[in-house]
Design an enzyme around this catalytic site. Structure first.
Site, PDB file in Angstrom:
ATOM      1  N   GLU A 103      -6.548   3.929   2.078  1.00  0.00           N
ATOM      2  CA  GLU A 103      -5.565   2.878   1.851  1.00  0.00           C
ATOM      3  C   GLU A 103      -4.195   3.474   1.577  1.00  0.00           C
ATOM      4  O   GLU A 103      -3.169   2.948   2.028  1.00  0.00           O
ATOM      5  CB  GLU A 103      -6.007   2.010   0.673  1.00  0.00           C
ATOM      6  CG  GLU A 103      -5.154   0.776   0.445  1.00  0.00           C
ATOM      7  CD  GLU A 103      -5.785  -0.130  -0.601  1.00  0.00           C
ATOM      8  OE1 GLU A 103      -6.374  -1.159  -0.202  1.00  0.00           O
ATOM      9  OE2 GLU A 103      -5.710   0.189  -1.803  1.00  0.00           O
ATOM     10  N   ARG A 124       4.829   0.274  -2.182  1.00  0.00           N
ATOM     11  CA  ARG A 124       4.921   0.872  -0.843  1.00  0.00           C
ATOM     12  C   ARG A 124       6.352   1.238  -0.469  1.00  0.00           C
ATOM     13  O   ARG A 124       6.568   1.943   0.525  1.00  0.00           O
ATOM     14  CB  ARG A 124       4.382  -0.100   0.201  1.00  0.00           C
ATOM     15  CG  ARG A 124       2.895  -0.107   0.321  1.00  0.00           C
ATOM     16  CD  ARG A 124       2.413   1.030   1.186  1.00  0.00           C
ATOM     17  NE  ARG A 124       1.023   1.350   0.902  1.00  0.00           N
ATOM     18  CZ  ARG A 124       0.404   2.410   1.334  1.00  0.00           C
ATOM     19  NH1 ARG A 124       1.044   3.292   2.067  1.00  0.00           N
ATOM     20  NH2 ARG A 124      -0.854   2.642   1.035  1.00  0.00           N
ATOM     21  N   TYR A 160      -4.481  -1.833  -6.213  1.00  0.00           N
ATOM     22  CA  TYR A 160      -4.068  -1.487  -4.844  1.00  0.00           C
ATOM     23  C   TYR A 160      -3.459  -0.084  -4.862  1.00  0.00           C
ATOM     24  O   TYR A 160      -2.623   0.233  -5.714  1.00  0.00           O
ATOM     25  CB  TYR A 160      -3.056  -2.510  -4.332  1.00  0.00           C
ATOM     26  CG  TYR A 160      -2.426  -2.155  -3.005  1.00  0.00           C
ATOM     27  CD1 TYR A 160      -3.057  -2.477  -1.810  1.00  0.00           C
ATOM     28  CD2 TYR A 160      -1.205  -1.492  -2.943  1.00  0.00           C
ATOM     29  CE1 TYR A 160      -2.488  -2.145  -0.588  1.00  0.00           C
ATOM     30  CE2 TYR A 160      -0.626  -1.161  -1.738  1.00  0.00           C
ATOM     31  CZ  TYR A 160      -1.273  -1.487  -0.565  1.00  0.00           C
ATOM     32  OH  TYR A 160      -0.707  -1.153   0.639  1.00  0.00           O
ATOM     33  N   HIS A 161      -3.862   0.755  -3.906  1.00  0.00           N
ATOM     34  CA  HIS A 161      -3.454   2.165  -3.882  1.00  0.00           C
ATOM     35  C   HIS A 161      -2.225   2.343  -3.001  1.00  0.00           C
ATOM     36  O   HIS A 161      -2.289   2.171  -1.784  1.00  0.00           O
ATOM     37  CB  HIS A 161      -4.606   3.014  -3.341  1.00  0.00           C
ATOM     38  CG  HIS A 161      -4.525   4.459  -3.716  1.00  0.00           C
ATOM     39  ND1 HIS A 161      -3.398   5.231  -3.478  1.00  0.00           N
ATOM     40  CD2 HIS A 161      -5.425   5.286  -4.315  1.00  0.00           C
ATOM     41  CE1 HIS A 161      -3.617   6.455  -3.915  1.00  0.00           C
ATOM     42  NE2 HIS A 161      -4.827   6.525  -4.425  1.00  0.00           N
ATOM     43  N   GLY A 162      -1.091   2.701  -3.601  1.00  0.00           N
ATOM     44  CA  GLY A 162       0.109   3.013  -2.838  1.00  0.00           C
ATOM     45  C   GLY A 162       0.005   4.396  -2.214  1.00  0.00           C
ATOM     46  O   GLY A 162      -0.961   5.136  -2.429  1.00  0.00           O
TER      47      GLY A 162
END
Length: 360
Positions: free
Chosen positions: A203, A241, A130-132
């Site tokens: 994202e 995040r 998952y890309h912050g």
């Protein structure tokens, strides 16, 4: 512990000195311009958190440029070794930089990783994460793999990274490439580890504290995994995040959308670099299955990352809570809490779809 406390405290001490110096300047300027000194000092004090939020991301840029500078010095120092010896002269430098980022992760974020043993010691694998807003967690993951697994990871990065002044050598040494699907297949067939964030810049910019996965119809990674017979390993980092964020309201949100649609990059940088607690969870590998299509593999991988989010991330994300978890961390193991998170996620995704339809 004393060293960690000093390393964590020094940026705030520096900002405090800057604020005090700023107040002295305000006093002199107010005397010269005949302005209300107390009002200006109060205004500066009021804006201090905003100033800190804007300046903290500069620390990461300083660290990245420091890494690039170290590699540049190392390159010139070992130029003759390339003639005398065929070995990779970057191994020592790569381990030194990885050690630095591993230490920074532990000190600034209390970084932990669960499931590192699931990454193979040899052979191909596709790491999907998952890309912050800023993928600082993946810097720490790469450092762990280099130091503990003694392996390198070929990372698919956005092309604009290679155009950032001073970053070219850093990207080359740590194998960050703007690879195509064919390049990925070739590298995986050669037995390489690869890291991909299918959501990419979109994202990073438009996902928020609700941790929505924004992959769209991107399944190129799944096609590469199927054609190379490589396993897929899902990865998620808790509180990524809360470390960095983009402004997602009003004028700023519209400006972000317009700049991304036109240039595919955000028009202004994120704020933050808060010392929140980070913990990476590596999911179970999804092995190659000849009966599974790329579309099915992409859906299964997305579901695996979603499951990691539902089981480990409290929603919506909170910077204050993430900071407090540096002192006291309580795992999210309550089934009712996990179910509520899944419901919130579905509601948020529905709101995103509605907003996109309105924009169109």
């Amino acid at each position: 512990m004393a060293l960690e406390s000093i390393l964590i405290a020094w940026p705030f001490y520096a900002f405090n000195e800057i604020v005090l110096s700023g107040m002295d300047i305000v006093d002199k300027a107010a005397g010269f311009l005949d302005l209300d000194v107390h009002y200006l000092r109060w205004l500066l004090w009021l804006l201090t958190p905003v100033i800190i939020s804007i300046l903290l991301p500069l620390i990461v840029m300083i660290l990245l440029y420091g890494s690039a500078l170290f590699l540049t010095i190392h390159k010139h120092r070992h130029r003759l070794y390339e003639v005398w010896d065929n070995r990779d002269v970057w191994d020592g430098a790569r381990c030194a930089v990885a050690s630095f980022w591993d230490a920074w992760g532990r000190v600034w974020h209390g970084f932990e990783i669960v499931g590192l043993e699931k990454i193979p010691d040899k052979g191909p694998a596709l790491l999907i994460y998952y890309h912050g807003a800023v993928p600082a967690d993946f810097y720490f993951i790469l450092a762990k793999i280099i130091l503990q697994k003694k392996r390198r990871v070929k990372v698919i990065g956005d092309r604009f990274l290679l155009r950032v002044p001073g970053f070219k050598l850093l990207m080359e040494v740590f194998s960050v490439i703007p690879g195509s699907q064919e390049v990925c297949i070739q590298l995986l067939k050669q037995g390489e580890l690869m890291g991909i964030a299918p959501g990419g810049v979109r994202e990073a910019v438009f996902s928020d504290e609700h941790y929505c996965i924004l992959w769209g119809k991107r399944i190129g990674f799944a096609r590469a995994a199927v054609r190379s017979h490589a396993p897929v390993i899902p990865i998620f980092t808790m509180n990524i995040r809360e470390s960095f964020r983009f402004l997602h309201f009003g004028f700023f949100k519209n400006l972000l959308k317009k700049s991304y649609e036109k240039y595919k990059v955000p028009c202004f940088p994120p704020y933050g670099n808060f010392p929140v607690f980070m913990k990476t969870f590596i999911g179970d590998p999804i092995p190659y299955n000849p009966d599974r299509s790329p579309e099915e593999l992409a859906m299964q991988t997305r579901a695996a990352i979603q499951d990691l989010i539902d089981r480990h991330q409290r929603l919506p994300g909170s910077i204050l809570r993430a900071l407090c978890e540096r002192v006291y961390y309580r795992p999210k193991n309550n089934q009712r809490e996990i179910q509520m998170t899944a419901v919130q996620k579905r509601q948020r995704e529905q709101e995103e779809i509605t907003e996109d339809e309105k924009d169109r």
